[in-house]
Scaffold this active site. Structure first.
Site, short mmCIF file in Angstrom:
data_model
loop_
_atom_site.label_atom_id
_atom_site.label_comp_id
_atom_site.label_asym_id
_atom_site.label_seq_id
_atom_site.Cartn_x
_atom_site.Cartn_y
_atom_site.Cartn_z
N GLU A 118 -45.80 -22.57 -13.22
CA GLU A 118 -44.47 -23.42 -14.72
C GLU A 118 -43.59 -24.82 -13.23
OE1 GLU A 118 -41.93 -21.26 -16.75
OE2 GLU A 118 -44.11 -20.05 -17.06
N GLU B 76 -52.46 -16.15 -20.91
CA GLU B 76 -50.73 -15.66 -21.10
C GLU B 76 -51.18 -15.62 -23.04
OE1 GLU B 76 -47.07 -16.67 -19.83
OE2 GLU B 76 -47.78 -16.61 -17.51
C1 XIL Z 1 -41.88 -13.17 -19.99
C2 XIL Z 1 -42.15 -11.44 -20.56
O1 XIL Z 1 -42.57 -11.73 -21.27
C3 XIL Z 1 -40.59 -11.59 -20.60
O2 XIL Z 1 -40.63 -9.82 -21.33
C4 XIL Z 1 -39.70 -12.02 -20.16
O3 XIL Z 1 -38.30 -11.31 -20.54
C5 XIL Z 1 -39.63 -13.11 -18.92
O4 XIL Z 1 -40.63 -13.41 -19.29
N1 XIL Z 1 -44.14 -17.24 -19.24
C6 XIL Z 1 -44.65 -16.45 -17.92
C7 XIL Z 1 -44.31 -14.80 -18.33
O5 XIL Z 1 -45.48 -16.89 -16.64
O6 XIL Z 1 -44.00 -14.67 -17.45
C8 XIL Z 1 -43.49 -15.06 -19.22
O7 XIL Z 1 -42.95 -13.32 -20.13
C9 XIL Z 1 -44.11 -15.71 -20.61
C10 XIL Z 1 -43.75 -17.38 -20.32
#
Ligand code: XIL
Length: 320
Positions: A124, A231
Site C-alpha cells: 500500500e 486478500e
Molecule cells: C487487517 C486485518 O484483517 C485486521 O485484523 C487488522 O486489525 C488490520 O489489518 N490490507 C492488508 C491487511 O494488507 O493486512 C489488512 O488486514 C486489511 C487491509
C-alpha cells in the site's frame, strides 16, 4: 469436491488465518484450502513492538500449523505504513532506518524464508487519489523515493527463491492501477527484483465493476509479472454505505454469487500468470469487514457462512 481440488491445475487456494481460526476453522481450512497467510502475525509491528526485541510465538504457531498439515504459505508483509513498530521511525535517518529494516528482513527470512513461497514485500505505498504518487509515510519521508526498490533488494538478498510481490488495494481502480503499473514497470527497468503484483481484491458487490477488474488484469498482465490475489473478499455494502443489516437478503446473496463467478472467470482466464487466490479470512463468522470500515457492523463477504457451510458464492465458483 473441494475448492483446492477443483482449482488444483489453476492456482493455489488460500485463506488468511490467525491463531484463533487455525483452531476454530481447522476442518474447513484443511478441507478446502492449500495455502495460508497470517492475517496479522507476521507484520512488522506484531513480531516486535520496539524494533529490537522480537516475539515470534504467534507466527510460529501458524507456521507449525502449515507445516503439520502440508499447507503452502505467503509472508505478509515487510514494509507497510500500518502495523509497524513506531520506535523505528523516531530519532533516525535514512541510513539508520535502512540498517534497522534490513535487519528485520534478514530476521524474517532466516526464520520463515524457507517455508514461504511468496512474500508481500511492500504494502500500500501508492496514494489512492489525486496527484500524489507515493502515499505519505515515515518510510517515504525518512528514506526517500527509492524506499520500495531497496526493500525488494533486501528481500531478494535474504530470500532469493521466494516470489516477491508488491501488494495494494483499490488495485482495479483506473487511476490507481496506472500508478501501480508504473511503479512495477519502473522497478523492472531499473533491474529491481520484483516478481509479482498482489491484488488485495477487497471488493464489494457495487464496486469495482467487472469491466474495471478486467481492464486492471489486462494492464498488470502486460507487465510480465505473476499475479497473486492476496486478500479477496466481497462486501455486501458499497464502501460509503454505513447501513446495518440483520441478515443479508437473498437478492444480495445472489449478487455476491454472480460477482464471485464473474471474477473467478477472469482469474481462470489468466491462469498462466495467476499463482494463488487467497480470501481474507475463512468464513463469515470471522471477517475483518465485520469491523471495517464500520466498527461492529456484521458483514458476509466470504465463501463460507457463520456456520462454516458453503454459500451460493462457493457453489458459483465450483460450477465452471
Ligand atoms: C487487517 C486485518 O484483517 C485486521 O485484523 C487488522 O486489525 C488490520 O489489518 N490490507 C492488508 C491487511 O494488507 O493486512 C489488512 O488486514 C486489511 C487491509
Amino acid at each position: 469436491m473441494s475448492l483446492k481440488e477443483k482449482y488444483k491445475d489453476y492456482f493455489l487456494i488460500g485463506a488468511a488465518v490467525n491463531t484463533h481460526t487455525i483452531q476454530t476453522h481447522k476442518d474447513l481450512i484443511l478441507r478446502e484450502f492449500n495455502s495460508i497467510t497470517c492475517e496479522n502475525e507476521m507484520k512488522y509491528g506484531e513480531v516486535t513492538n520496539d524494533g529490537v526485541t522480537y516475539d515470534f510465538a504467534d507466527a510460529d504457531k501458524i507456521v507449525a500449523f502449515a507445516k503439520d498439515n502440508g499447507l503452502a504459505m505467503r509472508m505478509h508483509t515487510l514494509l507497510w505504513h500500518n502495523q509497524s513498530p513506531p520506535p523505528i521511525f523516531k530519532n533516525t535517518d535514512r541510513d539508520r532506518l535502512l540498517q534497522v529494516f534490513r535487519g528485520h528482513v534478514n530476521r524474517m527470512a532466516q526464520r520463515y524464508g524457507k517455508l514461504v513461497y511468496a512474500c508481500g514485500v511492500a504494502n500500500e505505498v501508492i496514494d489512492d487519489k489525486g496527484s500524489e504518487y507515493f502515499r505519505k509515510s515515515p518510510w517515504l519521508s525518512i528514506i526517500g523515493d527509492d524506499f520500495v526498490d531497496v526493500a525488494f533488494e533486501y528481500a531478494k538478498e535474504a530470500m532469493p527463491n521466494v516470489t516477491l510481490c508488491y501488494n495494494d488495494y483499490n488495485e482495479s481502480e483506473p487511476e490507481k492501477s496506472l500508478k501501480i503499473a508504473k511503479l512495477v514497470r519502473d522497478m523492472k527497468n531499473k533491474g529491481i527484483p520484483i516478481d509479482c503484483v498482489g491484488l488485495q481484491a477487497h471488493w464489494n458487490i457495487v464496486s469495482p465493476s467487472v469491466d474495471e477488474i478486467k481492464r486492471a488484469f489486462e494492464l498488470y498482465a502486460g507487465l510480465g509479472v505473476k499475479l497473486h490475489i492476496t486478500e479477496l473478499d466481497v462486501s455486501l455494502f458499497a464502501f460509503e454505505d454505513r447501513s446495518v443489516l440483520k441478515e443479508p437478503s437473498l437478492e444480495l446473496i445472489k449478487r455476491q454469487a454472480d460477482f464471485y463467478r464473474e471474477v473467478f472467470a477472469i482469474f481462470r482466464q489468466y491462469r498462466d500468470i495467476v499463482e494463488s487466490i487467497t480470501t481474507w479470512g475463512v468464513a463469515d463468522d470471522e471477517s475483518w469487514l465485520s469491523n471495517f470500515p464500520v466498527p461492529n457492523r456484521k458483514n458476509w463477504p466470504l465463501l463460507f457462512d457463520d456456520n462454516h457451510q458453503s454459500k451460493p458464492c462457493y457453489e458459483a465458483i465450483m460450477d465452471f
